[in-house]
Design an enzyme around this catalytic site. Structure first.
Site, mmCIF file in Angstrom:
data_model
loop_
_atom_site.group_PDB
_atom_site.id
_atom_site.type_symbol
_atom_site.label_atom_id
_atom_site.label_comp_id
_atom_site.label_asym_id
_atom_site.label_seq_id
_atom_site.Cartn_x
_atom_site.Cartn_y
_atom_site.Cartn_z
ATOM 1 N N ASP A 189 -11.825 47.061 -21.530
ATOM 2 C CA ASP A 189 -11.287 48.191 -20.943
ATOM 3 C C ASP A 189 -11.949 48.252 -19.479
ATOM 4 O OD1 ASP A 189 -9.819 50.653 -20.348
ATOM 5 O OD2 ASP A 189 -10.504 51.393 -22.516
ATOM 6 N N TRP A 229 -5.202 48.699 -17.146
ATOM 7 C CA TRP A 229 -3.941 49.352 -16.948
ATOM 8 C C TRP A 229 -3.105 49.236 -15.842
ATOM 9 C CZ3 TRP A 229 -8.773 52.715 -15.272
ATOM 10 C CH2 TRP A 229 -9.545 52.678 -16.547
ATOM 11 N N GLY A 230 -2.871 47.790 -15.347
ATOM 12 C CA GLY A 230 -1.987 47.500 -14.301
ATOM 13 C C GLY A 230 -2.638 47.935 -13.049
ATOM 14 N N ASP A 254 -1.903 54.748 -20.363
ATOM 15 C CA ASP A 254 -1.724 55.066 -21.745
ATOM 16 C C ASP A 254 -0.314 55.846 -21.896
ATOM 17 O OD1 ASP A 254 -4.406 53.923 -21.792
ATOM 18 O OD2 ASP A 254 -5.279 55.829 -22.511
HETATM 19 C C1 GLA Z 1 -8.424 53.536 -22.267
HETATM 20 C C2 GLA Z 1 -7.372 52.478 -22.890
HETATM 21 C C3 GLA Z 1 -6.801 52.911 -24.119
HETATM 22 C C4 GLA Z 1 -8.131 53.190 -25.187
HETATM 23 C C5 GLA Z 1 -8.792 54.249 -24.372
HETATM 24 C C6 GLA Z 1 -10.301 54.289 -25.231
HETATM 25 O O1 GLA Z 1 -7.811 54.861 -21.839
HETATM 26 O O2 GLA Z 1 -6.322 52.467 -21.834
HETATM 27 O O3 GLA Z 1 -6.058 52.112 -24.758
HETATM 28 O O4 GLA Z 1 -8.861 51.971 -25.425
HETATM 29 O O5 GLA Z 1 -9.164 53.856 -23.060
HETATM 30 O O6 GLA Z 1 -11.027 55.240 -24.645
#
Ligand code: GLA
Length: 553
Positions: A189, A229-230, A254
């Protein structure tokens, strides 16, 4: 200077070592020449890694994850039949540790959260749960962050926030630990990296290298899941980062904030517009090929706020995209109808198609209407999704010409969700799509003819192969016939008209040629386009021909 086995039976000395943080791999000089084997047959498709399928703890359990929960979900993957359809990863997301390390800086996990599961095991050892997951014929995934403080530090959802839950400063140590515990998959992440304003390409490359070290030592590989996240256009740098033969990268934020039953989160519902937005934002077909995949985020099928229609739309879009299919719901609570959507044979086969391409946005006839099409393995095979986001029924269609099929030849159509033949048609297929729903079909027609180009550097092994005068415009599927008789996958950079596009993986072929298919964005220079492949792996690839395939898919 060192000696490497370049191709079977050929020793090549005099390697120019160029270490680049960006590419993270070794380039070689183009000094090797060897005759290609005389092959008169037709090349078959190379075997490439397919998008991962499985389950993740985050969407429905947030950071309340523990051994008992993972055992229940893993069992349910088996008893529901999901495992038999290919859902094999059990991914433990955030919340599995609280940022504690011992004097050697090794990760320390809570002994109550991760107890012994067998008499000879030690409590507080992640190998216990991995062993259990493996005993069910499943694979195990783990989670960390690029930065010092991971997401549990900054955005812990069902708090508290624990400091130090990232891997920064411990990449080699942590990824070796994950491999030693037996994990098969790691999601990395970006919360900490984002807070520290890092350039993602640098740490994600270092992590790719840290992943490959234990792999070289033990033969056990960790599948690499990049989760920025792009934010920083990962589709431009994540495919094949650090020379990895397979990886995925998130293309957007997300879909869901976690919805945990019997918690303060329990009244949340899924915002379906985010499913649609993540699909659209995840379309980068030029980056998805040969084992590298755009990750549109975990599925929210079966979660609060979804419906049969929405679940069907979600499954259709993810599978035409060839996206990872990672279930986010509580599997023990899924009803039969939802399970049937997740286990639709045809949707799964489109997702797991051996060519590994992404569907392309073929047309948007009106606002809220979209036709997405995907080239499938086998001559004349395509999948099409007709998406109707509007509140009224909509007549939608696709032509054989746009799909690259012979327009005058009849093609058979199979409806994926009604599980029936929809008939044989000449030149096009039209259908009425219900409001806020999809129709998804498989089409078997006659393959259109492509245009083939030979490389003047056909027998030049190693560094570069150039294909000039390629007369195409826009995005087109291109079949690349090659030989890689080294033991592993070779990775090459692709430039079109001098601009870097993507890295392409060329799996080992033995002596006889095979092919991969990629989607190439062409420009329109007067003299035609020039495609240049540069071998970055130092193992050697012999590129033979490229063929621009018919149609826009
Ligand atoms: C980010 C990721 C999620 C998840 C959370 C955990 O938001 O994009 O998919 O793994 O962290 O905190």
């Amino acid at each position: 200077m060192r000696k490497l086995k370049f191709r079977r039976g050929v020793q090549v000395a005099g390697w120019l070592m160029v270490v680049s943080v960006l590419w993270g791999v070794t380039c070689s000089s183009a000094s090797a020449r060897k005759r290609l084997p005389n092959w008169k047959g037709e090349a078959g498709p190379a075997v490439i890694p397919l998008p991962p399928m499985g389950w993740s703890s985050w969407n429905s359990f947030s950071n309340t994850v523990d051994s008992k929960l993972i055992v229940q979900q893993a069992k349910a993957l088996v008893t529901t039949g999901l495992r038999a359809w290919g859902y094999q990863y059990v991914n433990i997301d955030e919340g599995w540790w609280q940022g504690r390390r011992d004097e050697q800086s090794d990760i320390v996990v809570d002994a109550k959260q991760w107890p012994a599961l067998r008499s000879n095991e030690r409590a507080g050892d992640m190998a216990n749960i991995v062993r259990y997951i493996h005993s069910l014929g499943l694979r195990a995934g783990i989670y960390t962050d690029v930065g010092k403080g991971g997401c549990s530090t900054w955005y812990p959802d069902l708090g508290p926030g624990w400091p130090g839950t990232g891997s920064e400063g411990h990449y080699d140590q942590d990824f070796q630990q994950f491999a030693q515990w037996g994990f098969d998959f790691v999601k990395v992440d970006w919360c900490g990296g984002f807070k520290e304003e890092l350039n993602p390409v640098v740490p994600y490359t270092e992590i790719a290298q840290a992943i490959r070290k234990p792999e070289a030592d033990t033969g056990h590989s960790l599948y690499y899941s990049i989760c920025d996240w792009g934010q920083d256009h990962p589709w431009t740098w994540a495919p094949g980062i650090g020379g990895v033969p397979a990886d995925i990268w998130r293309t957007s934020g997300d879909i869901a904030v976690p919805i945990v039953a019997h918690s303060t989160d329990s009244s949340r519902t899924i915002d379906f517009s985010k499913v649609l937005a993540n699909f659209t934002n995840g379309l980068h077909p030029e980056a998805q090929h040969t084992g590298y995949y755009n990750d549109l985020d975990m599925l929210v099928i079966g979660m609060p706020g979804m419906s049969q229609e929405r679940d069907r739309v979600h499954m259709s879009l993810w599978s035409i995209s060839g996206a990872p299919l990672i279930i986010g719901a509580d599997i023990t609570q899924l009803n039969k109808a939802t399970l049937a959507i997740l286990m639709n044979r045809d949707a799964i086969s489109v997702d797991q198609d051996p060519l590994g391409l992404q569907g392309v946005d073929l047309s948007r006839p009106e606002s809220g209407l979209e036709v997405v099409a995907k080239r499938l393995a086998g001559r004349g095979r395509r999948a099409v999704v007709f998406l109707n986001e509007t509140h009224s029924p909509a007549a939608m269609s696709v032509t054989w010409k746009a799909l690259g099929l012979q327009p005058s030849a009849s093609a058979e159509v199979w409806d994926v969700w009604s599980h029936r033949e929809a008939g044989a048609y000449n030149s096009s297929y039209s259908v009425t799509v219900p409001p806020e729903d999809v129709v998804m079909v498989l089409i078997k027609g006659t393959e259109g003819s492509g245009t083939r180009y030979d490389s003047p550097s056909l027998t030049d092994r190693g560094n570069k192969a150039t294909f000039a005068g390629v007369r195409s415009e826009g995005l087109h599927a291109v079949k690349v016939v090659y030989t890689n008789d080294s033991a592993g996958t070779s990775v090459a950079g692709l430039e079109v008209n001098g601009s870097f596009v993507t890295k392409v993986a060329f799996p080992s072929t033995g002596r006889h040629p095979e092919y991969v298919v990629i989607e190439v964005p062409f420009g329109l220079p007067a003299s035609g386009n020039t495609l240049t492949f540069t071998d970055l792996s130092g193992k050697g690839i012999a590129l033979r021909t490229v063929t621009v395939l018919a149609g826009r898919v």
